[in-house]
Design an enzyme around this catalytic site. Sequence first.
Site, short mmCIF file in Angstrom:
data_model
loop_
_atom_site.label_atom_id
_atom_site.label_comp_id
_atom_site.label_asym_id
_atom_site.label_seq_id
_atom_site.Cartn_x
_atom_site.Cartn_y
_atom_site.Cartn_z
N CYS A 12 30.19 34.00 33.67
CA CYS A 12 29.76 34.23 35.16
C CYS A 12 29.78 35.90 35.13
O CYS A 12 29.52 36.33 34.33
CB CYS A 12 31.54 34.23 35.69
SG CYS A 12 32.67 35.16 34.61
N HIS A 41 38.37 36.00 27.04
CA HIS A 41 39.07 35.31 26.14
C HIS A 41 38.10 34.24 25.36
O HIS A 41 37.91 33.07 25.61
CB HIS A 41 40.07 34.47 27.16
CG HIS A 41 41.37 35.18 27.25
ND1 HIS A 41 41.80 35.10 28.17
CD2 HIS A 41 41.71 36.40 26.46
CE1 HIS A 41 42.93 36.08 28.34
NE2 HIS A 41 42.86 36.68 27.45
N CYS A 96 36.89 42.87 36.45
CA CYS A 96 35.95 42.11 37.48
C CYS A 96 36.20 42.51 38.89
O CYS A 96 37.27 42.56 38.93
CB CYS A 96 36.03 40.53 37.13
SG CYS A 96 35.26 39.43 38.19
N HIS A 124 49.65 35.55 31.51
CA HIS A 124 48.16 35.91 31.32
C HIS A 124 47.67 37.23 31.73
O HIS A 124 48.59 37.76 32.53
CB HIS A 124 47.30 34.88 32.25
CG HIS A 124 45.91 34.74 32.38
ND1 HIS A 124 45.09 35.73 32.80
CD2 HIS A 124 45.07 34.07 31.82
CE1 HIS A 124 43.79 35.39 32.48
NE2 HIS A 124 43.81 34.35 31.80
N GLU A 126 45.43 38.85 33.28
CA GLU A 126 45.09 38.82 34.66
C GLU A 126 46.50 39.11 35.72
O GLU A 126 46.58 39.85 36.50
CB GLU A 126 44.24 38.06 35.36
CG GLU A 126 43.78 38.23 36.91
CD GLU A 126 42.82 37.21 37.67
OE1 GLU A 126 42.34 36.50 36.88
OE2 GLU A 126 43.32 36.90 38.74
N THR A 164 42.57 34.39 39.64
CA THR A 164 41.10 33.87 40.07
C THR A 164 40.86 32.51 39.19
O THR A 164 39.77 32.00 39.76
CB THR A 164 40.32 35.05 39.60
OG1 THR A 164 40.42 35.31 38.51
CG2 THR A 164 40.38 36.13 40.40
N SER A 222 41.38 30.54 26.98
CA SER A 222 40.65 30.76 28.33
C SER A 222 41.38 30.01 29.32
O SER A 222 41.06 28.68 29.12
CB SER A 222 39.32 30.19 27.91
OG SER A 222 38.63 30.02 29.02
N ASN A 224 40.48 29.30 32.38
CA ASN A 224 39.45 28.38 33.14
C ASN A 224 38.79 27.27 32.47
O ASN A 224 38.56 26.45 32.90
CB ASN A 224 38.41 29.27 33.85
CG ASN A 224 37.36 29.80 32.82
OD1 ASN A 224 36.06 29.14 32.75
ND2 ASN A 224 37.42 31.06 32.55
N SER A 266 34.03 32.28 29.89
CA SER A 266 33.92 33.30 28.76
C SER A 266 32.96 32.71 27.45
O SER A 266 33.16 33.25 26.47
CB SER A 266 35.28 33.58 28.38
OG SER A 266 36.20 32.47 28.19
S1 SF4 Z 1 36.10 34.03 36.14
FE1 SF4 Z 1 37.27 35.88 36.09
S2 SF4 Z 1 35.65 37.46 35.23
FE2 SF4 Z 1 34.29 35.66 35.93
S3 SF4 Z 1 33.89 36.05 38.18
FE3 SF4 Z 1 35.86 34.71 38.10
S4 SF4 Z 1 37.36 36.51 38.15
FE4 SF4 Z 1 35.38 37.40 37.52
#
Ligand code: SF4
Length: 307
Positions: A12, A41, A96, A124, A126, A164, A222, A224, A266
């Site tokens: 991203c 990550h 970010c 985590h 964040e 996020t 990770s 996400n 990531s």
């Molecule tokens: S995944 Fe995390 S680092 Fe990537 S755009 Fe979203 S908030 Fe930002």
Amino acid sequence: MQIILAAPRGFCAGVNMAIESLELALQRFGPPVYVYHEIVHNKWVVGDFGSRGVVFVDDLSQIPPGSNVLYSAHGVSPEIRQASEERGLNAIDATCPLVTKVHREAIRYAREGYVIVLIGHEGHDEVVGTLGEAPDAICLVAEEEDVNRLDLAEDQKIAYLTQTTLSVDDASRIIARLRERFPHIEGPARQDICYATQNRQEAARLLAEQADVVLVVGSRNSSNSQRLAEIARTGGVPAHLIDGPDDISREWFSGEETVLITAGASAPENIVQRCIAYLQDAYAADVRTHSVREEKVHFILPRELRT
Ligand code: SF4
């Protein structure tokens, strides 16, 4: 075998900016460059930088005074910023901007006397950073059941924020439960779950319907990437989170399947391509890319590296 290659997938804008920042810091200052926690990550990204003189630390006391330290895309708490200053470190902030937005919202709500319900995963990086912005005003919830346990006064001003990289569906359920219990709860004007998380989840949800098996390229820590595998499984499709081709098991395939490949924010694209090459080699797989959304987001480098 047919491979559906999901788009968008992989890096991203926040991860691209953090990696570019670390590359530039290495070029400009030379090794060692220290990074507080993992830059992102992913084991490949961390391993590659580690082999080129980047030192990842979990404690600032591991960094000699006067050294360069980079904060990862996940952000840090004010406590870490202050400790870094007191140690005389030259800090480069690659947080970010979408994480910074959540920090700012936490600061504003806390200043205005709200109790903040932060929806996120305990521990985590964040979440630790966001909690640190207003430790006395924030309570963390990870599931709907946690909402039932909140003990807040009727007239208390309440707001919610989210990590996020949450599952959009899980977060929506938790927010709905929060609204049920606290009808006056407020939230951010714009969704905190970032565009990249939402787009990758949307692609995984839509395209998994056409697949027999889903491979998500990404590391176990990770958030996400884990959510992408969960989304496919929720749709009834077996999904495997893999760091790379070595994690692929032949037991998952007969060779006749349609395989969806996606990647967390990531995960590097060259690893995705190595996984595809493995399946092409083993099963003569055909590949077609299916794009559900275009992304054009770009973040500028941290102030400390712009000159
Ligand atoms: S995944 Fe995390 S680092 Fe990537 S755009 Fe979203 S908030 Fe930002």
